[in-house]
Motif scaffolding. Structure first.
Motif, mmCIF file in Angstrom:
data_model
loop_
_atom_site.group_PDB
_atom_site.id
_atom_site.type_symbol
_atom_site.label_atom_id
_atom_site.label_comp_id
_atom_site.label_asym_id
_atom_site.label_seq_id
_atom_site.Cartn_x
_atom_site.Cartn_y
_atom_site.Cartn_z
ATOM 1 N N TYR A 43 0.944 -1.279 -0.193
ATOM 2 C CA TYR A 43 0.053 -0.072 -0.008
ATOM 3 C C TYR A 43 0.750 1.050 0.013
ATOM 4 N N VAL A 44 0.595 2.193 -0.780
ATOM 5 C CA VAL A 44 1.236 3.481 -0.810
ATOM 6 C C VAL A 44 0.209 4.564 -0.676
ATOM 7 N N ASN A 45 0.339 5.774 -0.443
ATOM 8 C CA ASN A 45 -0.648 6.784 -0.286
ATOM 9 C C ASN A 45 -0.455 7.648 -1.281
ATOM 10 N N GLU A 46 -1.169 8.674 -1.586
ATOM 11 C CA GLU A 46 -1.268 9.472 -2.932
ATOM 12 C C GLU A 46 0.003 10.430 -2.705
ATOM 13 N N ARG A 47 0.339 10.963 -1.334
ATOM 14 C CA ARG A 47 1.459 11.796 -1.151
ATOM 15 C C ARG A 47 2.841 10.871 -1.498
ATOM 16 N N LEU A 48 2.912 9.751 -1.220
ATOM 17 C CA LEU A 48 4.034 8.910 -1.493
ATOM 18 C C LEU A 48 4.245 8.820 -3.057
ATOM 19 N N CYS A 49 3.164 8.689 -3.722
ATOM 20 C CA CYS A 49 3.413 8.718 -5.231
ATOM 21 C C CYS A 49 3.620 10.235 -5.910
ATOM 22 N N HIS A 50 3.349 11.184 -5.078
ATOM 23 C CA HIS A 50 3.816 12.310 -5.551
ATOM 24 C C HIS A 50 5.210 12.433 -5.032
ATOM 25 N N LEU A 51 5.587 12.173 -4.139
ATOM 26 C CA LEU A 51 7.084 12.361 -3.784
ATOM 27 C C LEU A 51 7.948 11.503 -4.547
ATOM 28 N N THR A 52 7.442 10.215 -4.960
ATOM 29 C CA THR A 52 8.278 9.297 -5.817
ATOM 30 C C THR A 52 8.113 9.562 -7.190
ATOM 31 N N ALA A 67 13.020 5.111 -7.495
ATOM 32 C CA ALA A 67 12.880 6.630 -7.393
ATOM 33 C C ALA A 67 14.169 7.216 -6.385
ATOM 34 N N ILE A 68 14.836 6.210 -5.790
ATOM 35 C CA ILE A 68 15.810 6.500 -4.927
ATOM 36 C C ILE A 68 17.099 6.982 -5.701
ATOM 37 N N TYR A 94 17.748 10.381 2.758
ATOM 38 C CA TYR A 94 18.108 9.972 1.581
ATOM 39 C C TYR A 94 17.366 10.756 0.367
ATOM 40 N N ARG A 95 17.961 10.677 -0.666
ATOM 41 C CA ARG A 95 17.394 11.563 -1.709
ATOM 42 C C ARG A 95 16.514 10.865 -2.595
ATOM 43 N N LEU A 96 15.291 11.406 -3.234
ATOM 44 C CA LEU A 96 14.817 10.725 -4.332
ATOM 45 C C LEU A 96 14.965 11.675 -5.555
ATOM 46 N N GLY A 100 12.976 14.000 -14.524
ATOM 47 C CA GLY A 100 13.270 15.216 -14.898
ATOM 48 C C GLY A 100 14.755 15.780 -14.229
ATOM 49 N N GLY A 101 15.183 14.884 -13.107
ATOM 50 C CA GLY A 101 16.245 15.573 -12.239
ATOM 51 C C GLY A 101 16.091 16.215 -11.200
ATOM 52 N N LYS A 102 14.755 16.324 -10.829
ATOM 53 C CA LYS A 102 14.393 17.066 -9.570
ATOM 54 C C LYS A 102 14.849 15.818 -8.307
#
Length: 145
Positions: A43-52, A67-68, A94-96, A100-102
């Motif tokens: 399970y993942v919520n919408e915010r995690l999808c946005h972050l990744t 995404a890492i 850590y960094r995601l 696009g390189g963001k």
């Protein structure tokens, strides 16, 4: 005839609990995930999808590792594997990165979920965007150098 009043009340309470859980996870400002006992995201919520920058389907299983940031991937994999094997909490900064390189700095935290017999049946965790904090710390270090 059987009296099913208690069962109906329990079913209604379960529906209310599920609605509350859905509302909390959909409105949360942090990414939320749940895994199975092997550490696979279920399970993942919408915010995690946005972050990744991933769809829920792409983030499930081990998809979220994509995404890492490449420089952090081995560290995060080792920490996550250690948590799964030891059945202990995990915390990593850590960094995601998106296509696009963001780059987004995050803190990922997970804790085991245990059943009534104290057996770990999965993990629940959060991923919090700390990019502003990291950038501010970097600016402060530069000013003090």
């Amino acid at each position: 005839m059987r009296d099913i009043t208690k069962r109906k009340a329990a079913e209604a309470a379960l529906r209310r609990s599920e609605r509350r859980y859905h509302t909390l996870t959909s409105m949360s400002p942090v990414g939320i995930f749940q895994t199975d006992a092997q550490g696979q995201f279920v399970y993942v919520n919408e915010r995690l999808c946005h972050l990744t920058n991933m769809s829920p389907a792409d983030a499930l299983g081990e998809g979220w590792f994509d995404a890492i940031h490449l420089e952090d991937a081995a560290y995060v994999r080792r920490a996550w594997q250690k948590a799964i094997e030891s059945r202990q909490p995990c915390r990593c900064e850590y960094r995601l990165r998106d296509h696009g390189g963001k780059v987004t700095w995050v803190i990922g935290e997970a804790r085991p979920i245990r059943d009534d017999d104290d057996t770990v049946i999965g993990f629940v965790g959060t991923v919090t965007d700390i990019t502003e904090r990291v950038l501010m710390e970097s600016k402060l270090r530069a000013l003090n150098a």
